[in-house]
Design a protein around this motif. Sequence first.
Motif, PDB file in Angstrom:
ATOM      1  N   LEU A 124       0.870  -1.178   0.000  1.00  0.00           N
ATOM      2  CA  LEU A 124       0.000   0.000   0.000  1.00  0.00           C
ATOM      3  C   LEU A 124       0.905   1.225   0.000  1.00  0.00           C
ATOM      4  N   TRP A 125       1.436   1.518  -1.175  1.00  0.00           N
ATOM      5  CA  TRP A 125       2.474   2.543  -1.331  1.00  0.00           C
ATOM      6  C   TRP A 125       2.075   3.910  -0.798  1.00  0.00           C
ATOM      7  N   THR A 126       0.756   4.235  -0.894  1.00  0.00           N
ATOM      8  CA  THR A 126       0.253   5.523  -0.410  1.00  0.00           C
ATOM      9  C   THR A 126       0.646   5.773   1.041  1.00  0.00           C
ATOM     10  N   ASN A 127       0.667   4.715   1.838  1.00  0.00           N
ATOM     11  CA  ASN A 127       0.957   4.838   3.266  1.00  0.00           C
ATOM     12  C   ASN A 127       2.324   5.461   3.540  1.00  0.00           C
ATOM     13  N   PHE A 128       3.252   5.326   2.607  1.00  0.00           N
ATOM     14  CA  PHE A 128       4.628   5.772   2.831  1.00  0.00           C
ATOM     15  C   PHE A 128       4.962   7.072   2.111  1.00  0.00           C
ATOM     16  N   MET A 129       3.987   7.630   1.414  1.00  0.00           N
ATOM     17  CA  MET A 129       4.250   8.859   0.677  1.00  0.00           C
ATOM     18  C   MET A 129       4.213  10.068   1.608  1.00  0.00           C
ATOM     19  N   PRO A 130       4.989  11.101   1.290  1.00  0.00           N
ATOM     20  CA  PRO A 130       5.149  12.248   2.205  1.00  0.00           C
ATOM     21  C   PRO A 130       3.847  12.929   2.604  1.00  0.00           C
ATOM     22  N   HIS A 131       2.918  13.079   1.669  1.00  0.00           N
ATOM     23  CA  HIS A 131       1.685  13.785   2.007  1.00  0.00           C
ATOM     24  C   HIS A 131       0.855  13.009   3.017  1.00  0.00           C
ATOM     25  N   LEU A 132       0.845  11.683   2.872  1.00  0.00           N
ATOM     26  CA  LEU A 132       0.060  10.878   3.801  1.00  0.00           C
ATOM     27  C   LEU A 132       0.748  10.805   5.161  1.00  0.00           C
ATOM     28  N   GLN A 133       2.059  10.717   5.149  1.00  0.00           N
ATOM     29  CA  GLN A 133       2.811  10.718   6.402  1.00  0.00           C
ATOM     30  C   GLN A 133       2.536  12.012   7.177  1.00  0.00           C
ATOM     31  N   LYS A 134       2.454  13.125   6.444  1.00  0.00           N
ATOM     32  CA  LYS A 134       2.192  14.422   7.072  1.00  0.00           C
ATOM     33  C   LYS A 134       0.797  14.461   7.697  1.00  0.00           C
ATOM     34  N   VAL A 135      -0.209  14.021   6.964  1.00  0.00           N
ATOM     35  CA  VAL A 135      -1.581  14.062   7.478  1.00  0.00           C
ATOM     36  C   VAL A 135      -1.739  13.118   8.666  1.00  0.00           C
ATOM     37  N   HIS A 136      -1.115  11.950   8.577  1.00  0.00           N
ATOM     38  CA  HIS A 136      -1.180  11.005   9.697  1.00  0.00           C
ATOM     39  C   HIS A 136      -0.528  11.610  10.942  1.00  0.00           C
ATOM     40  N   GLN A 137       0.573  12.299  10.745  1.00  0.00           N
ATOM     41  CA  GLN A 137       1.264  12.963  11.867  1.00  0.00           C
ATOM     42  C   GLN A 137       0.368  14.032  12.501  1.00  0.00           C
ATOM     43  N   LEU A 138      -0.337  14.801  11.670  1.00  0.00           N
ATOM     44  CA  LEU A 138      -1.261  15.826  12.185  1.00  0.00           C
ATOM     45  C   LEU A 138      -2.363  15.181  13.015  1.00  0.00           C
ATOM     46  N   ALA A 139      -2.852  14.030  12.560  1.00  0.00           N
ATOM     47  CA  ALA A 139      -3.911  13.329  13.282  1.00  0.00           C
ATOM     48  C   ALA A 139      -3.389  12.743  14.589  1.00  0.00           C
ATOM     49  N   GLN A 140      -2.217  12.117  14.538  1.00  0.00           N
ATOM     50  CA  GLN A 140      -1.633  11.492  15.722  1.00  0.00           C
ATOM     51  C   GLN A 140      -1.341  12.523  16.806  1.00  0.00           C
ATOM     52  N   ASN A 141      -0.798  13.646  16.393  1.00  0.00           N
ATOM     53  CA  ASN A 141      -0.402  14.696  17.344  1.00  0.00           C
ATOM     54  C   ASN A 141      -1.555  15.613  17.725  1.00  0.00           C
ATOM     55  N   GLU A 142      -2.695  15.439  17.058  1.00  0.00           N
ATOM     56  CA  GLU A 142      -3.856  16.329  17.246  1.00  0.00           C
ATOM     57  C   GLU A 142      -3.442  17.792  17.114  1.00  0.00           C
ATOM     58  N   THR A 143      -2.620  18.051  16.100  1.00  0.00           N
ATOM     59  CA  THR A 143      -2.103  19.399  15.835  1.00  0.00           C
ATOM     60  C   THR A 143      -3.228  20.409  15.680  1.00  0.00           C
ATOM     61  N   TYR A 144      -4.300  19.985  15.006  1.00  0.00           N
ATOM     62  CA  TYR A 144      -5.456  20.862  14.807  1.00  0.00           C
ATOM     63  C   TYR A 144      -6.694  20.303  15.503  1.00  0.00           C
ATOM     64  N   GLY A 145      -6.462  19.584  16.574  1.00  0.00           N
ATOM     65  CA  GLY A 145      -7.559  18.959  17.291  1.00  0.00           C
ATOM     66  C   GLY A 145      -7.873  17.575  16.738  1.00  0.00           C
ATOM     67  N   LYS A 146      -8.975  17.032  17.191  1.00  0.00           N
ATOM     68  CA  LYS A 146      -9.344  15.675  16.783  1.00  0.00           C
ATOM     69  C   LYS A 146      -9.851  15.643  15.339  1.00  0.00           C
ATOM     70  N   CYS A 147      -9.691  14.486  14.724  1.00  0.00           N
ATOM     71  CA  CYS A 147     -10.208  14.271  13.373  1.00  0.00           C
ATOM     72  C   CYS A 147     -11.708  14.009  13.470  1.00  0.00           C
ATOM     73  N   LEU A 148     -12.503  14.799  12.742  1.00  0.00           N
ATOM     74  CA  LEU A 148     -13.962  14.712  12.821  1.00  0.00           C
ATOM     75  C   LEU A 148     -14.589  13.998  11.630  1.00  0.00           C
ATOM     76  N   LYS A 149     -13.992  14.202  10.447  1.00  0.00           N
ATOM     77  CA  LYS A 149     -14.593  13.612   9.246  1.00  0.00           C
ATOM     78  C   LYS A 149     -13.550  13.413   8.164  1.00  0.00           C
ATOM     79  N   VAL A 150     -13.662  12.286   7.473  1.00  0.00           N
ATOM     80  CA  VAL A 150     -12.823  12.000   6.307  1.00  0.00           C
ATOM     81  C   VAL A 150     -13.741  11.880   5.100  1.00  0.00           C
ATOM     82  N   GLU A 151     -13.421  12.620   4.040  1.00  0.00           N
ATOM     83  CA  GLU A 151     -14.129  12.504   2.767  1.00  0.00           C
ATOM     84  C   GLU A 151     -13.111  12.090   1.714  1.00  0.00           C
ATOM     85  N   ALA A 152     -13.388  11.034   0.991  1.00  0.00           N
ATOM     86  CA  ALA A 152     -12.434  10.578  -0.013  1.00  0.00           C
ATOM     87  C   ALA A 152     -13.149   9.919  -1.175  1.00  0.00           C
ATOM     88  N   ASP A 153     -12.699  10.241  -2.376  1.00  0.00           N
ATOM     89  CA  ASP A 153     -13.285   9.687  -3.595  1.00  0.00           C
ATOM     90  C   ASP A 153     -12.168   9.286  -4.544  1.00  0.00           C
TER      91      ASP A 153
END
Length: 330
Positions: A124-153
Amino acid sequence: MNKTHNWGIIGLGGIAQKFASDLQDIKTARLYAVASRTLEKAQEFSSKFKVENAYGSYEDLAKDPEVDIIYVATPHVFHYENTLMCLEHGKAVLCEKPMAMNARQLKAMIELSKKKSLFLMEGLWTNFMPHLQKVHQLAQNETYGKCLKVEADFSFKAEFDTGKRLFNKDLGGGALLDIGIYPVYLALKLLGVPQLMEAASEFSSTGVDVSNQIKFNYSSGATAHLSSSFAKTTASRARVHFENATVEFGSRFHETDQLEIRTNSGVDKLDFNYPTHGYQFEIEHVQDCLEKGLTQSPEWSLQASLELAETLDKIREIMGLVYKEDKSLG
């Protein structure tokens, strides 16, 4: 950590070509051998990428003592048998997503890798790409608070051809397993396994799903709204809503190198700007795991793959989509 790892690839379609191209940019990786069902195709591929060894049999590649790890890039309906064969021959395996047709197959693959003490990971190559690593880090650290909703298409207009894999049930066709896996993955990565799932699908005359609308509901109140389709082409974007920010992925979200973080203070644009297809991040991670003697990835574990497979199984159950592999191990 200067060892050169000898890679083999079995299944030489479009994904294998992108993977081979990116692998050649890594100094400690060598594409040592490739295999197809015909020697002619293997030789054509090896000529294009200057590969030393070409095989007209997957098993012949797996038997090569110089191969350290095999990337299984065959259609996903064959992942189970191909991966087991590679493991039986003592090879570490990176298996393209989805790793198996269902969780039952995956459990057998995991069991053999543990029995043989061999490295196994879902590609699952997406998991290791920089943009996903960044978003996961934001979620883990709650940089902008808790994750409320994910929209993906993830959607694209696919030509209806019953002979091709996408619409062929015997080849594991259907939107969910081919592209819908990416939105589902994103929700699991950021929010975990949902408490409740809803799904609505449209089917082709060949019995595979053409489009899906999926909703995950969490006890925290968080939700995920996920869609995939072969019936239309969209920008294939994703948005992650935190308490104090919204992160918007560039198009297409699973492979983009751009993010926009919107807060009350304005918009912060991030451009990770890599010139490759993006497979090198996954390849480098796998090699790091091999160097450390690990048998699975700490960043995309076998348990994570199992949770993804089990979630896809439950979605298919709601949809009413059954493959022959669901009735027996094979």
